[in-house]
Motif scaffolding. Structure first.
Motif, PDB file in Angstrom:
ATOM      1  N   GLU A 197       0.824  -1.206   0.000  1.00 52.04           N
ATOM      2  CA  GLU A 197       0.000   0.000   0.000  1.00 52.04           C
ATOM      3  C   GLU A 197       0.859   1.256   0.000  1.00 52.04           C
ATOM      4  O   GLU A 197       2.074   1.206   0.192  1.00 52.04           O
ATOM      5  N   HIS A 198       0.207   2.410  -0.215  1.00 51.55           N
ATOM      6  CA  HIS A 198       0.857   3.711  -0.293  1.00 51.55           C
ATOM      7  C   HIS A 198       1.892   3.754  -1.418  1.00 51.55           C
ATOM      8  O   HIS A 198       2.945   4.379  -1.294  1.00 51.55           O
ATOM      9  N   GLY A 199       1.586   3.070  -2.514  1.00 49.72           N
ATOM     10  CA  GLY A 199       2.442   3.145  -3.686  1.00 49.72           C
ATOM     11  C   GLY A 199       3.834   2.598  -3.490  1.00 49.72           C
ATOM     12  O   GLY A 199       4.794   3.114  -4.059  1.00 49.72           O
ATOM     13  N   GLU A 200       3.968   1.548  -2.698  1.00 48.34           N
ATOM     14  CA  GLU A 200       5.286   0.971  -2.454  1.00 48.34           C
ATOM     15  C   GLU A 200       5.569  -0.136  -3.467  1.00 48.34           C
ATOM     16  O   GLU A 200       4.822  -1.100  -3.587  1.00 48.34           O
ATOM     17  N   TYR A 201       6.676   0.013  -4.186  1.00 46.46           N
ATOM     18  CA  TYR A 201       7.122  -0.981  -5.156  1.00 46.46           C
ATOM     19  C   TYR A 201       8.602  -1.271  -4.905  1.00 46.46           C
ATOM     20  O   TYR A 201       9.378  -0.354  -4.646  1.00 46.46           O
ATOM     21  N   TYR A 239      18.966  -3.297  -6.863  1.00 46.79           N
ATOM     22  CA  TYR A 239      17.668  -3.121  -6.208  1.00 46.79           C
ATOM     23  C   TYR A 239      17.031  -1.808  -6.635  1.00 46.79           C
ATOM     24  O   TYR A 239      17.702  -0.877  -7.092  1.00 46.79           O
ATOM     25  N   TYR A 240      15.711  -1.752  -6.476  1.00 48.92           N
ATOM     26  CA  TYR A 240      14.949  -0.526  -6.712  1.00 48.92           C
ATOM     27  C   TYR A 240      13.820  -0.474  -5.689  1.00 48.92           C
ATOM     28  O   TYR A 240      13.183  -1.493  -5.387  1.00 48.92           O
ATOM     29  N   LEU A 241      13.552   0.720  -5.131  1.00 49.79           N
ATOM     30  CA  LEU A 241      12.487   0.887  -4.136  1.00 49.79           C
ATOM     31  C   LEU A 241      11.856   2.258  -4.319  1.00 49.79           C
ATOM     32  O   LEU A 241      12.555   3.255  -4.475  1.00 49.79           O
ATOM     33  N   VAL A 289       9.769   8.499  -1.266  1.00 49.35           N
ATOM     34  CA  VAL A 289      11.124   7.944  -1.302  1.00 49.35           C
ATOM     35  C   VAL A 289      11.317   7.147  -2.585  1.00 49.35           C
ATOM     36  O   VAL A 289      10.432   6.386  -2.988  1.00 49.35           O
ATOM     37  N   GLU A 290      12.469   7.341  -3.205  1.00 49.00           N
ATOM     38  CA  GLU A 290      12.871   6.519  -4.348  1.00 49.00           C
ATOM     39  C   GLU A 290      14.364   6.237  -4.211  1.00 49.00           C
ATOM     40  O   GLU A 290      15.162   7.164  -4.043  1.00 49.00           O
ATOM     41  N   SER A 291      14.728   4.964  -4.256  1.00 43.55           N
ATOM     42  CA  SER A 291      16.138   4.614  -4.118  1.00 43.55           C
ATOM     43  C   SER A 291      16.467   3.434  -5.017  1.00 43.55           C
ATOM     44  O   SER A 291      15.607   2.591  -5.301  1.00 43.55           O
ATOM     45  N   TRP A 297      27.300   1.315  -5.664  1.00 42.53           N
ATOM     46  CA  TRP A 297      26.799   2.677  -5.912  1.00 42.53           C
ATOM     47  C   TRP A 297      25.313   2.699  -5.611  1.00 42.53           C
ATOM     48  O   TRP A 297      24.581   1.768  -5.976  1.00 42.53           O
ATOM     49  N   SER A 298      24.858   3.729  -4.920  1.00 44.53           N
ATOM     50  CA  SER A 298      23.432   3.825  -4.609  1.00 44.53           C
ATOM     51  C   SER A 298      23.004   5.279  -4.555  1.00 44.53           C
ATOM     52  O   SER A 298      23.814   6.192  -4.299  1.00 44.53           O
ATOM     53  N   HIS A 299      21.720   5.487  -4.785  1.00 46.05           N
ATOM     54  CA  HIS A 299      21.131   6.829  -4.782  1.00 46.05           C
ATOM     55  C   HIS A 299      19.784   6.755  -4.074  1.00 46.05           C
ATOM     56  O   HIS A 299      18.964   5.892  -4.375  1.00 46.05           O
TER      57      HIS A 299
END
Length: 309
Positions: free
Chosen positions: A144-148, A169-171, A189-191, A214-216
């Protein structure tokens, strides 16, 4: 049987005379522990101290830790990934996955883990390349709350001396607070990130592991709805100005609205590379680790949380 490296060597957990909680990667996956803030579920002595920005995240062990608004102050609980000390746990906050195990070492641990481990250390060990066969794993999550979320791992041998391992990974997740001026949610949040390992064994008893990551992380932090009206501003009885008329939003315990007069923007960029060598000399092993890390943080905040300049 759980193998730990709390004393800089592989030993059975039951044989180490140190206060440790260790959990394997499979157990972490079963418990759906995907961020360091959930590590308290595996160790009763560990607390995660949240903050409005990832750069300020910290751990405390047995009630001892470091709360600070300065990036220049080292924490008293060390965060270690594959033997490399990270300045902040926020640098690895979203990129957990493909783990061998997590060790929580109750402090003090300065003798073996360095000067910034006076309260203890949290050691994260990621999985090594598979030298015998090719493997792959993919995970997808929707909530929920647009979490992918999505994770992908590939590993296997290149030849009889080389092997590799890749993890990405992608979140993304929508916040539940809305800015009435734009009609959009905040605290989103987008990472995303990637980690790679290359293992090289030139001869028996000698291995070198080259690792890079490497991460953002992007977060339009932080929308903090005002839920309690202020008391009288002074002894004269003038009503305080933190009211719905001033904030532009309802003021109450269920308020999820804010009204900002400036852009909310923030991101953290984390990257690093390390070279680890393990050389067997008789009954002993000489280990050398050389690493470089960089952690960048940027933030624009509407500190008063109102439309006022």
């Amino acid at each position: 049987e759980i193998i730990v490296t709390a004393q800089k060597r592989e030993e059975r957990l039951q044989s180490v005379p140190v206060s440790i909680q260790a959990v394997t990667g499979e157990t972490l996956s079963t418990m759906a522990i995907t961020t360091p803030k959930d590590f308290g579920q595996i160790s009763p002595t560990l607390n995660f101290q949240a903050a409005d920005e990832a750069r300020l995240f910290n751990f405390s062990i047995r009630g001892i830790g470091t709360d600070t608004f300065s990036m220049a102050v080292e924490p008293s609980v060390s965060s270690i990934v594959d033997g490399v000390v990270y300045t902040r746990i926020g640098a690895v906050f979203d990129g957990l996955g493909d783990l061998e195990r997590v060790e929580v070492l109750n402090g003090p641990q300065g003798t073996l883990q360095g000067k910034n481990a006076s309260a203890g250390a949290v050691s994260i060990i990621t999985k090594a390349p598979n030298r015998s066969e090719f493997q792959g794993r993919a995970e997808l999550g929707i909530a929920e709350h647009g979490e992918y979320s999505g994770k992908l791992m590939l590993t296997g041998p290149i030849n009889d001396k080389l092997a590799f391992r890749l993890f990405g990974y992608y979140l993304s997740e929508d916040g539940i607070v809305k800015d009435v001026r734009t009609g959009k949610t905040v605290n989103n949040v987008e990472s995303y990130g990637v980690r790679g390992k290359l293992l090289f064994e030139p001869s028996d008893g000698v291995t070198f592991t080259l690792a890079g990551d490497w991460s953002h992380r992007k977060a339009d932090c932080c929308g903090e709805p005002i839920r309690i009206a202020s008391a009288d501003a002074n002894a004269g009885g003038t009503v305080g100005n933190v009211t719905a008329a001033f904030t532009g939003t309802p003021v109450g315990p269920l308020n999820r609205l804010v009204a900002f007069d400036t852009l909310q923007e923030g991101y953290q960029k984390n990257r690093g590379v390390s070279l680890t060598g393990d050389i067997e000399i008789g009954d002993h092993t000489l280990t050398t680790i050389t690493a470089y890390r960089q952690f960048r943080d940027f933030a624009i905040r509407d500190r008063d949380g109102t439309p006022a300049p």
